[in-house]
Write a protein that holds these residues in place. Structure first.
Motif, PDB file in Angstrom:
ATOM      1  N   PRO A  55       0.810  -1.181  -0.054  1.00 39.16           N
ATOM      2  CA  PRO A  55       0.060  -0.036  -0.159  1.00 39.16           C
ATOM      3  C   PRO A  55       0.844   1.346  -0.066  1.00 39.16           C
ATOM      4  CG  PRO A  55      -0.899  -1.580   1.701  1.00 39.16           C
ATOM      5  CD  PRO A  55       0.408  -2.207   1.104  1.00 39.16           C
ATOM      6  N   SER A  56       2.039   1.251   0.641  1.00 38.14           N
ATOM      7  CA  SER A  56       2.890   2.343   0.698  1.00 38.14           C
ATOM      8  C   SER A  56       3.434   2.696  -0.623  1.00 38.14           C
ATOM      9  CB  SER A  56       4.170   2.147   1.649  1.00 38.14           C
ATOM     10  OG  SER A  56       4.765   1.199   1.235  1.00 38.14           O
ATOM     11  N   SER A  57       3.081   1.790  -1.633  1.00 43.79           N
ATOM     12  CA  SER A  57       3.909   2.121  -2.998  1.00 43.79           C
ATOM     13  C   SER A  57       2.926   2.997  -3.858  1.00 43.79           C
ATOM     14  CB  SER A  57       4.141   0.777  -3.750  1.00 43.79           C
ATOM     15  OG  SER A  57       5.148   0.100  -3.030  1.00 43.79           O
ATOM     16  N   ALA A  58       1.379   2.799  -3.305  1.00 45.55           N
ATOM     17  CA  ALA A  58       0.572   3.630  -4.187  1.00 45.55           C
ATOM     18  C   ALA A  58       0.763   4.827  -4.808  1.00 45.55           C
ATOM     19  CB  ALA A  58      -1.008   3.537  -3.630  1.00 45.55           C
ATOM     20  N   PRO A  59       1.227   5.713  -3.962  1.00 42.95           N
ATOM     21  CA  PRO A  59       1.608   7.402  -4.611  1.00 42.95           C
ATOM     22  C   PRO A  59       2.607   7.147  -5.515  1.00 42.95           C
ATOM     23  CG  PRO A  59       1.378   7.064  -1.971  1.00 42.95           C
ATOM     24  CD  PRO A  59       1.206   5.798  -2.373  1.00 42.95           C
ATOM     25  N   ARG A  60       3.731   6.362  -5.073  1.00 45.59           N
ATOM     26  CA  ARG A  60       4.842   6.177  -6.063  1.00 45.59           C
ATOM     27  C   ARG A  60       4.206   5.891  -7.582  1.00 45.59           C
ATOM     28  NH1 ARG A  60       6.827   4.618  -1.515  1.00 45.59           N
ATOM     29  NH2 ARG A  60       8.748   5.613  -0.730  1.00 45.59           N
ATOM     30  N   ILE A  61       3.465   4.891  -7.586  1.00 47.64           N
ATOM     31  CA  ILE A  61       2.582   4.197  -8.610  1.00 47.64           C
ATOM     32  C   ILE A  61       2.017   5.218  -9.637  1.00 47.64           C
ATOM     33  CG2 ILE A  61       1.271   2.444  -9.694  1.00 47.64           C
ATOM     34  CD1 ILE A  61       2.174   0.556  -7.385  1.00 47.64           C
ATOM     35  N   ARG A  62       1.301   5.869  -8.626  1.00 50.52           N
ATOM     36  CA  ARG A  62       0.246   6.901  -9.194  1.00 50.52           C
ATOM     37  C   ARG A  62       1.192   7.934  -9.907  1.00 50.52           C
ATOM     38  NH1 ARG A  62      -3.013   6.005  -4.642  1.00 50.52           N
ATOM     39  NH2 ARG A  62      -4.675   4.822  -5.231  1.00 50.52           N
ATOM     40  N   ALA A  63       2.240   8.490  -9.283  1.00 48.83           N
ATOM     41  CA  ALA A  63       2.860   9.601  -9.976  1.00 48.83           C
ATOM     42  C   ALA A  63       3.826   8.903 -11.249  1.00 48.83           C
ATOM     43  CB  ALA A  63       3.939   9.721  -8.930  1.00 48.83           C
ATOM     44  N   TRP A  64       4.251   7.701 -11.164  1.00 52.83           N
ATOM     45  CA  TRP A  64       4.834   6.875 -12.438  1.00 52.83           C
ATOM     46  C   TRP A  64       3.593   6.883 -13.358  1.00 52.83           C
ATOM     47  CZ3 TRP A  64       3.686   1.889 -13.829  1.00 52.83           C
ATOM     48  CH2 TRP A  64       4.076   1.545 -14.762  1.00 52.83           C
ATOM     49  N   ARG A  65       2.652   6.363 -13.049  1.00 57.10           N
ATOM     50  CA  ARG A  65       1.596   6.143 -14.022  1.00 57.10           C
ATOM     51  C   ARG A  65       1.192   7.646 -14.760  1.00 57.10           C
ATOM     52  NH1 ARG A  65      -4.305   4.894 -11.364  1.00 57.10           N
ATOM     53  NH2 ARG A  65      -3.988   7.067 -10.887  1.00 57.10           N
ATOM     54  N   SER A  66       1.049   8.607 -13.891  1.00 56.52           N
ATOM     55  CA  SER A  66       0.854   9.853 -14.459  1.00 56.52           C
ATOM     56  C   SER A  66       1.713  10.268 -15.723  1.00 56.52           C
ATOM     57  CB  SER A  66       0.538  10.921 -13.555  1.00 56.52           C
ATOM     58  OG  SER A  66       0.393  12.307 -14.186  1.00 56.52           O
ATOM     59  N   VAL A  67       3.072  10.278 -15.608  1.00 57.03           N
ATOM     60  CA  VAL A  67       4.055  10.482 -16.335  1.00 57.03           C
ATOM     61  C   VAL A  67       3.903   9.494 -17.608  1.00 57.03           C
ATOM     62  CG1 VAL A  67       6.444  10.694 -16.732  1.00 57.03           C
ATOM     63  CG2 VAL A  67       5.430  11.520 -14.721  1.00 57.03           C
ATOM     64  N   VAL A  68       3.853   8.308 -17.339  1.00 54.26           N
ATOM     65  CA  VAL A  68       3.632   7.202 -18.532  1.00 54.26           C
ATOM     66  C   VAL A  68       2.549   7.736 -19.494  1.00 54.26           C
ATOM     67  CG1 VAL A  68       3.247   4.998 -19.118  1.00 54.26           C
ATOM     68  CG2 VAL A  68       4.662   5.362 -17.380  1.00 54.26           C
ATOM     69  N   LEU A  69       1.436   8.114 -18.787  1.00 54.77           N
ATOM     70  CA  LEU A  69       0.262   8.401 -19.815  1.00 54.77           C
ATOM     71  C   LEU A  69       0.483   9.636 -20.505  1.00 54.77           C
ATOM     72  CD1 LEU A  69      -2.756   7.364 -17.228  1.00 54.77           C
ATOM     73  CD2 LEU A  69      -2.046   6.079 -19.502  1.00 54.77           C
ATOM     74  N   HIS A  70       1.114  10.517 -19.638  1.00 55.63           N
ATOM     75  CA  HIS A  70       1.476  11.806 -20.501  1.00 55.63           C
ATOM     76  C   HIS A  70       2.487  11.562 -21.374  1.00 55.63           C
ATOM     77  CE1 HIS A  70       2.921  15.908 -21.197  1.00 55.63           C
ATOM     78  NE2 HIS A  70       4.021  15.439 -21.130  1.00 55.63           N
ATOM     79  N   ASN A  71       3.274  10.601 -21.409  1.00 57.39           N
ATOM     80  CA  ASN A  71       4.179  10.358 -22.359  1.00 57.39           C
ATOM     81  C   ASN A  71       3.728   9.460 -23.815  1.00 57.39           C
ATOM     82  OD1 ASN A  71       6.309  11.690 -21.356  1.00 57.39           O
ATOM     83  ND2 ASN A  71       7.256  10.181 -20.521  1.00 57.39           N
ATOM     84  N   VAL A  72       2.952   8.623 -23.506  1.00 64.46           N
ATOM     85  CA  VAL A  72       2.068   8.143 -24.505  1.00 64.46           C
ATOM     86  C   VAL A  72       0.979   8.804 -25.292  1.00 64.46           C
ATOM     87  CG1 VAL A  72       2.496   5.731 -23.330  1.00 64.46           C
ATOM     88  CG2 VAL A  72       0.325   6.745 -23.110  1.00 64.46           C
ATOM     89  N   GLY A  73       0.553   9.810 -24.585  1.00 63.70           N
ATOM     90  CA  GLY A  73      -0.365  10.785 -25.289  1.00 63.70           C
ATOM     91  C   GLY A  73      -1.883  10.097 -25.439  1.00 63.70           C
ATOM     92  N   SER A  74      -2.780  10.529 -26.212  1.00 66.04           N
ATOM     93  CA  SER A  74      -4.066   9.874 -26.602  1.00 66.04           C
ATOM     94  C   SER A  74      -4.248   9.548 -27.768  1.00 66.04           C
ATOM     95  CB  SER A  74      -4.981  10.787 -26.195  1.00 66.04           C
ATOM     96  OG  SER A  74      -4.816  11.967 -26.664  1.00 66.04           O
ATOM     97  N   GLY A  75      -3.411  10.095 -28.997  1.00 67.04           N
ATOM     98  CA  GLY A  75      -3.517   9.888 -30.295  1.00 67.04           C
ATOM     99  C   GLY A  75      -4.888   9.594 -30.743  1.00 67.04           C
ATOM    100  N   ALA A  76      -5.104   8.736 -31.620  1.00 65.35           N
ATOM    101  CA  ALA A  76      -6.422   8.416 -32.107  1.00 65.35           C
ATOM    102  C   ALA A  76      -7.142   7.320 -31.636  1.00 65.35           C
ATOM    103  CB  ALA A  76      -6.407   8.360 -33.798  1.00 65.35           C
ATOM    104  N   VAL A  77      -6.784   6.608 -30.465  1.00 64.50           N
ATOM    105  CA  VAL A  77      -7.131   5.459 -29.915  1.00 64.50           C
ATOM    106  C   VAL A  77      -8.636   5.624 -29.207  1.00 64.50           C
ATOM    107  CG1 VAL A  77      -6.789   3.946 -27.907  1.00 64.50           C
ATOM    108  CG2 VAL A  77      -4.944   4.809 -29.134  1.00 64.50           C
TER     109      VAL A  77
END
Length: 244
Positions: A55-77
């Motif tokens: 459970p203590s990893s959740a904030p780190r995972i969410r921060a990493w997830r946010s950057v990942v989704l920013h980098n992949v963008g939304s495109g035409a999916v």
């Protein structure tokens, strides 16, 4: 490439670059092996902060997830439906899949293995429910509902191969299923993800020799699931995420 091992590398590097999948692949050697040898005098580590299921990893995972989704963008999916069903085509195929999914509204069946990682992440992040057989695709649970409102609940229904000690999976046999805990703990760590399971039965030719099959061999077998039990778990998933 859609190879599972490559996707794991891409997911690891995705938070560090805006480059496309093909660019990452072509420059992987430069990213990882710029020097012929790396030496460390001493390495210190602590598993707790970096264990995804903690459970203590959740904030780190969410921060990493946010950057990942920013980098992949939304495109035409295209936007995902509310519930995604992960279809498998090699191992652990649900042989009565058509019967199980025929009447389930707001659910789309997709083969994640056939999609680029960026599209996988976008589709899952726009969905609130995820249904699939135990496998690597469920490692993307932290991305479930990531692009929706923080108050939105998410849920996972994982189809498990039967444990070695109880193919009928009655009573406590299911509770001790060793396949259960990996993604259950990851869901619990995220805080807003309900993890449900339903245990399948081994399909022929595995069924005839099920008692002799070791745990790792069961991961190569196809499965069937009782429609009534599956429907009951899907109903619970839908109720949890607020679908009538």
């Amino acid at each position: 490439s859609t190879d599972g091992a490559w996707r794991a590398w891409e997911l690891l590097l995705r938070a560090f670059t805006l480059d496309s999948s093909s660019t990452i692949a072509s420059s992987l050697d430069d990213l990882l092996w710029r020097e012929p040898c790396m030496c460390f005098e001493r390495v210190h580590g602590s598993s707790a902060p970096f264990t995804p299921s903690a459970p203590s990893s959740a904030p780190r995972i969410r921060a990493w997830r946010s950057v990942v989704l920013h980098n992949v963008g939304s495109g035409a999916v295209p936007l995902s439906p509310t519930i995604l069903y992960i279809r498998r085509s090699r191992t652990r195929v649900l042989l009565n899949e058509a019967e199980l999914t025929r009447s389930l509204a707001l659910m789309s069946a997709i083969d994640l293995a056939a999609l680029p990682l960026s599209e996988q992440l976008i589709r899952i992040s726009n969905a609130r429910g995820l249904i699939g057989v135990h496998g690597q695709a469920l490692a993307l649970i932290p991305f479930l509902a990531a692009n929706l409102k923080p108050s939105d609940k998410a849920a996972v229904l994982e189809v498990l191969p039967p444990p070695v000690d109880g193919d009928k999976c009655n009573g406590r046999a299911c509770e001790t299923n060793p396949f259960k805990h990996t993604y259950e703990e990851l869901s619990q760590a995220m805080g807003n993800v309900l993890h449900l399971t339903v245990t399948g039965r081994l399909a022929p030719p595995c069924e005839a020799r099920s008692l002799r099959l070791k745990l790792e061999m069961r991961l190569k077998c196809n499965l069937t699931v009782a429609p009534a039990r599956f429907a009951m778990k899907v109903a619970r998933l839908r109720s949890f995420i607020g679908l009538t």
